[in-house]
Scaffold this motif. Structure first.
Motif, PDB file in Angstrom:
ATOM      1  N   THR A  68     -58.069   3.099  57.984  1.00  0.00           N
ATOM      2  CA  THR A  68     -57.568   4.465  57.982  1.00  0.00           C
ATOM      3  C   THR A  68     -56.030   4.494  57.948  1.00  0.00           C
ATOM      4  N   ILE A  69     -55.399   5.188  57.052  1.00  0.00           N
ATOM      5  CA  ILE A  69     -53.990   5.456  56.843  1.00  0.00           C
ATOM      6  C   ILE A  69     -53.563   6.669  57.478  1.00  0.00           C
ATOM      7  N   SER A  70     -52.514   6.443  58.185  1.00  0.00           N
ATOM      8  CA  SER A  70     -51.842   7.627  58.826  1.00  0.00           C
ATOM      9  C   SER A  70     -50.087   7.508  58.582  1.00  0.00           C
ATOM     10  N   ARG A  71     -49.564   8.675  58.887  1.00  0.00           N
ATOM     11  CA  ARG A  71     -48.201   8.573  58.755  1.00  0.00           C
ATOM     12  C   ARG A  71     -47.598   9.412  59.774  1.00  0.00           C
ATOM     13  N   ASP A  72     -46.207   8.953  60.169  1.00  0.00           N
ATOM     14  CA  ASP A  72     -45.558   9.896  61.158  1.00  0.00           C
ATOM     15  C   ASP A  72     -44.343  10.354  60.321  1.00  0.00           C
ATOM     16  N   ASN A  73     -44.136  11.284  59.938  1.00  0.00           N
ATOM     17  CA  ASN A  73     -42.951  11.781  59.154  1.00  0.00           C
ATOM     18  C   ASN A  73     -41.748  11.718  60.084  1.00  0.00           C
ATOM     19  N   ALA A  74     -41.761  12.167  61.148  1.00  0.00           N
ATOM     20  CA  ALA A  74     -40.622  12.054  62.084  1.00  0.00           C
ATOM     21  C   ALA A  74     -39.775  10.596  62.124  1.00  0.00           C
ATOM     22  N   LYS A  75     -40.988   9.483  62.351  1.00  0.00           N
ATOM     23  CA  LYS A  75     -40.388   8.141  62.487  1.00  0.00           C
ATOM     24  C   LYS A  75     -40.427   7.541  61.196  1.00  0.00           C
ATOM     25  N   ASN A  76     -40.762   8.028  60.132  1.00  0.00           N
ATOM     26  CA  ASN A  76     -40.590   7.312  58.857  1.00  0.00           C
ATOM     27  C   ASN A  76     -41.438   6.184  58.989  1.00  0.00           C
ATOM     28  N   THR A  77     -42.970   6.324  59.301  1.00  0.00           N
ATOM     29  CA  THR A  77     -43.757   5.206  59.560  1.00  0.00           C
ATOM     30  C   THR A  77     -45.220   5.652  58.977  1.00  0.00           C
ATOM     31  N   VAL A  78     -45.555   4.464  58.325  1.00  0.00           N
ATOM     32  CA  VAL A  78     -47.144   4.482  57.855  1.00  0.00           C
ATOM     33  C   VAL A  78     -47.805   3.450  58.435  1.00  0.00           C
ATOM     34  N   THR A  79     -49.117   3.786  58.955  1.00  0.00           N
ATOM     35  CA  THR A  79     -50.016   2.906  59.581  1.00  0.00           C
ATOM     36  C   THR A  79     -51.151   2.606  58.873  1.00  0.00           C
ATOM     37  N   LEU A  80     -51.707   1.503  59.093  1.00  0.00           N
ATOM     38  CA  LEU A  80     -52.972   1.057  58.109  1.00  0.00           C
ATOM     39  C   LEU A  80     -53.876   0.486  59.418  1.00  0.00           C
ATOM     40  N   GLN A  81     -55.094   1.269  59.911  1.00  0.00           N
ATOM     41  CA  GLN A  81     -55.763   0.820  60.927  1.00  0.00           C
ATOM     42  C   GLN A  81     -57.026   0.250  60.007  1.00  0.00           C
ATOM     43  N   MET A  82     -57.354  -1.316  60.316  1.00  0.00           N
ATOM     44  CA  MET A  82     -58.326  -1.734  59.600  1.00  0.00           C
ATOM     45  C   MET A  82     -59.665  -2.138  60.547  1.00  0.00           C
ATOM     46  N   ASN A  83     -60.534  -1.576  60.362  1.00  0.00           N
ATOM     47  CA  ASN A  83     -61.701  -2.163  61.100  1.00  0.00           C
ATOM     48  C   ASN A  83     -62.745  -2.636  60.285  1.00  0.00           C
ATOM     49  N   SER A  84     -63.675  -3.313  61.153  1.00  0.00           N
ATOM     50  CA  SER A  84     -64.744  -4.132  60.171  1.00  0.00           C
ATOM     51  C   SER A  84     -64.285  -5.102  59.257  1.00  0.00           C
ATOM     52  N   LEU A  85     -63.388  -5.771  59.595  1.00  0.00           N
ATOM     53  CA  LEU A  85     -62.514  -6.729  58.718  1.00  0.00           C
ATOM     54  C   LEU A  85     -63.659  -7.600  57.770  1.00  0.00           C
ATOM     55  N   LYS A  86     -63.387  -8.158  56.864  1.00  0.00           N
ATOM     56  CA  LYS A  86     -64.382  -9.076  56.094  1.00  0.00           C
ATOM     57  C   LYS A  86     -63.423 -10.301  55.427  1.00  0.00           C
ATOM     58  N   PRO A  87     -63.897 -11.323  55.274  1.00  0.00           N
ATOM     59  CA  PRO A  87     -63.071 -12.701  54.767  1.00  0.00           C
ATOM     60  C   PRO A  87     -62.610 -12.039  53.490  1.00  0.00           C
ATOM     61  N   GLU A  88     -63.166 -11.297  52.724  1.00  0.00           N
ATOM     62  CA  GLU A  88     -62.544 -10.719  51.404  1.00  0.00           C
ATOM     63  C   GLU A  88     -61.329  -9.908  51.586  1.00  0.00           C
ATOM     64  N   ASP A  89     -61.272  -9.433  52.691  1.00  0.00           N
ATOM     65  CA  ASP A  89     -60.097  -8.554  53.210  1.00  0.00           C
ATOM     66  C   ASP A  89     -58.577  -9.406  53.178  1.00  0.00           C
ATOM     67  N   THR A  90     -58.813 -10.796  53.232  1.00  0.00           N
ATOM     68  CA  THR A  90     -57.864 -11.720  53.264  1.00  0.00           C
ATOM     69  C   THR A  90     -56.787 -11.641  52.183  1.00  0.00           C
ATOM     70  N   ALA A  91     -55.460 -11.048  52.581  1.00  0.00           N
ATOM     71  CA  ALA A  91     -54.433 -11.036  51.619  1.00  0.00           C
ATOM     72  C   ALA A  91     -52.922 -10.725  52.078  1.00  0.00           C
ATOM     73  N   VAL A  92     -51.964 -10.734  51.341  1.00  0.00           N
ATOM     74  CA  VAL A  92     -50.642 -10.459  51.630  1.00  0.00           C
ATOM     75  C   VAL A  92     -50.787  -8.703  51.501  1.00  0.00           C
ATOM     76  N   TYR A  93     -50.566  -8.024  52.549  1.00  0.00           N
ATOM     77  CA  TYR A  93     -50.446  -6.592  52.562  1.00  0.00           C
ATOM     78  C   TYR A  93     -48.970  -6.252  52.451  1.00  0.00           C
ATOM     79  N   TYR A  94     -48.838  -5.183  51.724  1.00  0.00           N
ATOM     80  CA  TYR A  94     -47.436  -4.604  51.206  1.00  0.00           C
ATOM     81  C   TYR A  94     -47.433  -2.948  51.598  1.00  0.00           C
TER      82      TYR A  94
END
Length: 117
Positions: A68-94
């Motif tokens: 789930t991606i969410s953003r807080d415009n007042a704080k200029n922040t974006v968040t990515l909540q990652m659940n049920s992670l799998k080994p294939e999610d292994t990566a560098v996230y940008y």
């Protein structure tokens, strides 16, 4: 110039959760699109999720239902909540931020996410 600072990566077991956060600072007047990409060695960087300033959200097929991606415009922040992670999610996230709604001008330094089996 705009600087993006990411946090929240790390090592987690399969089935676990992580939350990535990215805060933009610097010469920001209007932030448009905000999003997350990921890359593994030898492969192209791929979209994970993106969010427009109008509320439209796009997820990759692999992220749908788990992230789930969410953003807080007042704080200029974006968040990515990652659940049920799998080994294939292994990566560098940008983290990525754009001055317009449909493109990205600025990129974070990347944060490693490793999911063990």
């Amino acid at each position: 110039q705009v600087q993006l600072v990411e946090s929240g990566g790390g090592l987690v077991q399969a089935g676990g959760s992580l939350e990535l956060s990215c805060t933009a600072s610097g010469s920001i007047f209007n932030i448009g699109a905000m999003g997350w990409y990921r890359q593994v060695p030898g492969k192209q960087r791929e979209l994970v999720a993106r969010n427009s300033p109008y509320g439209k959200t796009v997820y990759s097929d692999s992220a749908k239902g788990r992230f789930t991606i969410s953003r807080d415009n007042a704080k200029n922040t974006v968040t990515l909540q990652m659940n049920s992670l799998k080994p294939e999610d292994t990566a560098v996230y940008y983290c990525a931020v754009g001055s317009g709604p449909n493109y990205f001008d600025y990129w974070g330094q990347g944060t490693q996410v490793t999911v063990s089996a």
